[in-house]
Design an enzyme around this catalytic site. Sequence first.
Site, PDB file in Angstrom:
ATOM      1  N   HIS A 164       0.498  -1.177  -0.144  1.00 24.80           N
ATOM      2  CA  HIS A 164       0.200  -0.036  -0.201  1.00 24.80           C
ATOM      3  C   HIS A 164       1.048   1.190   0.269  1.00 24.80           C
ATOM      4  O   HIS A 164       0.150   2.277   0.500  1.00 24.80           O
ATOM      5  CB  HIS A 164      -0.967   0.526   1.153  1.00 24.80           C
ATOM      6  CG  HIS A 164      -1.919  -1.366   1.343  1.00 24.80           C
ATOM      7  ND1 HIS A 164      -2.751  -1.564   0.889  1.00 24.80           N
ATOM      8  CD2 HIS A 164      -1.187  -2.563   2.220  1.00 24.80           C
ATOM      9  CE1 HIS A 164      -3.179  -2.818   1.236  1.00 24.80           C
ATOM     10  NE2 HIS A 164      -2.495  -3.317   2.281  1.00 24.80           N
ATOM     11  N   SER A 285      15.341  21.928 -16.325  1.00 21.69           N
ATOM     12  CA  SER A 285      14.671  22.347 -16.784  1.00 21.69           C
ATOM     13  C   SER A 285      14.688  23.802 -16.623  1.00 21.69           C
ATOM     14  O   SER A 285      15.552  24.220 -16.893  1.00 21.69           O
ATOM     15  CB  SER A 285      13.699  23.000 -15.114  1.00 21.69           C
ATOM     16  OG  SER A 285      12.859  24.091 -15.550  1.00 21.69           O
ATOM     17  N   LYS A 291      16.281  21.295 -11.179  1.00 23.65           N
ATOM     18  CA  LYS A 291      16.165  20.123 -11.462  1.00 23.65           C
ATOM     19  C   LYS A 291      17.049  19.447 -12.205  1.00 23.65           C
ATOM     20  O   LYS A 291      17.210  19.550 -13.078  1.00 23.65           O
ATOM     21  CB  LYS A 291      14.224  20.816 -12.205  1.00 23.65           C
ATOM     22  CG  LYS A 291      13.882  21.563 -11.688  1.00 23.65           C
ATOM     23  CD  LYS A 291      12.823  20.182 -11.056  1.00 23.65           C
ATOM     24  CE  LYS A 291      11.828  19.259 -11.349  1.00 23.65           C
ATOM     25  NZ  LYS A 291      10.757  19.745 -11.910  1.00 23.65           N
ATOM     26  N   GLU A 298      10.225   8.317 -17.127  1.00 18.91           N
ATOM     27  CA  GLU A 298       8.740   8.918 -17.357  1.00 18.91           C
ATOM     28  C   GLU A 298       8.231   8.548 -18.919  1.00 18.91           C
ATOM     29  O   GLU A 298       6.834   8.452 -18.668  1.00 18.91           O
ATOM     30  CB  GLU A 298       8.944  10.122 -17.118  1.00 18.91           C
ATOM     31  CG  GLU A 298       9.147  10.505 -15.726  1.00 18.91           C
ATOM     32  CD  GLU A 298       9.327  12.742 -15.489  1.00 18.91           C
ATOM     33  OE1 GLU A 298       8.323  12.857 -14.945  1.00 18.91           O
ATOM     34  OE2 GLU A 298      10.820  12.806 -15.927  1.00 18.91           O
TER      35      GLU A 298
END
Length: 467
Positions: A164, A285, A291, A298
């Site tokens: 979970h 970024s 970043k 992804e």
Amino acid sequence: MSDQTPETTNASWGGRFSEATDAFVARYTASVTFDQRMYRQDIQGSIAHAKMLAKVGVLTDAERDDILRGLEEVRIEIERGTFNWSVELEDVHMNIEAALTQKIGMTGKKLHTGRSRNDQVATDIRLYLRDEIDTISAELTRLQDGLATLAEQEADTIMPGFTHLQTAQPVTFGHHLLAWNEMLERDYQRLQDCRKRINQLPLGAAALAGTTYPIDRVYTAELLGFEAPTENSLDSVSDRDFAIEFTSAASLIMMHMSRFSEELVLWASAQFQFVDLPDRFCTGSSIMPQKKNPDVPELVRGKTGRVYGHMISLLTLMKSQPLAYNKDNQEDKEPLFDTVDTLRDSLRAFADMVPHLEANKASMYEAAKRGFSTATDLADYVVRKGIPFRDAHEIVGKAVAYGIETRKDLSEMTLEELQQFSDQITDDVFDVLTLEGSVAARDHIGGTAPNQVRAAAGRVKAKLAAR
Ligand code: ARG
């Protein structure tokens, strides 16, 4: 691409037509823009077909040799990029055949004896998919090998195991890596299984009913490395279930890769800090200088959807087709090709990246210490002291509540504190409350103990080496 002429007459089948094909319709029905990708397999199939025709006496040896020479010239032209693909000639098959005839004359027109584009295209796709499955399997193996090597190195590294997405019990990072390997192992087996059903020769089915020439399909199958000729000509030119099977195996692989990606994305975040991805697999970024984005995982996660989509496309393509061949089947190629490209490239990126994953051992260890991950170990300990498991569960539950209140992990409590919950608890309890003690105790096949992980990684390595 020379599709400028308003109307075209196709020399391959134009005999019964009284007007030329509309130029737009010619473009609409053509597949050459995408099926030229199968040129190598188309030539390979034609070479085998010509050899077979000569063997049974339909072609002379001299005719066969002319055809083989011509096809070789065509192949070289295509590979040099000097071949002139023409939309008027519809598809890869007729483009190559026309070029052959241009090179060797009349004899080129004999190549199509005893065959149809229907069995020809079915053969090409099978050859193509067989080749691609071999490439994809090699990337899969490379990725599995990287996982097993990393698992060996990280057999002692402790991290939290989750259910979970809540801290459950400590596990070793090596064990987690080998879980991914198991998924990929089944994926590999599925691809090999799919390959067996692909590896059958449809050529000889001709348009749908077979041919009147004395063909030798066993010989053609042998030349092309197929296991055997297919059994039924109608089925041979019509079904694409093998392609659907491939896209479904591909969907499962992408689903696994997507789960893998999801974890890497989470783990690379400032909140987890479990792993570092090499800079060359990330991007920055344009606005936020701090970043470092995990683009590769992804994108793999993002590309999973298009592969599922291709599987649905093919299932839908097939579902209402009467026997035997229908032009619908021309639509099988783009979904298949994109599945192949997406899957192969995603596996390649991961196979390149995984050996360079860096585990942040300190963060993993700290995270495993939070969240009472050794609570089950304490319950098992109390059970060993003669208390029934349900009561032990209750005892530990209370200890955890106390830990939440006092902000202490179980291993940070004193013996006196622990004894408030059971007088069966003695000094030796601290052996099981440590993370090291917890993982080492799960010492059986499939368990997370470091020695088991090393043994399992060794078995994986041996299996991969035997492929
Ligand atoms: N381009 C076609 C395909 O991909 C080849 C077979 C065409 N056969 C036919 N009878 N029109 O399916």
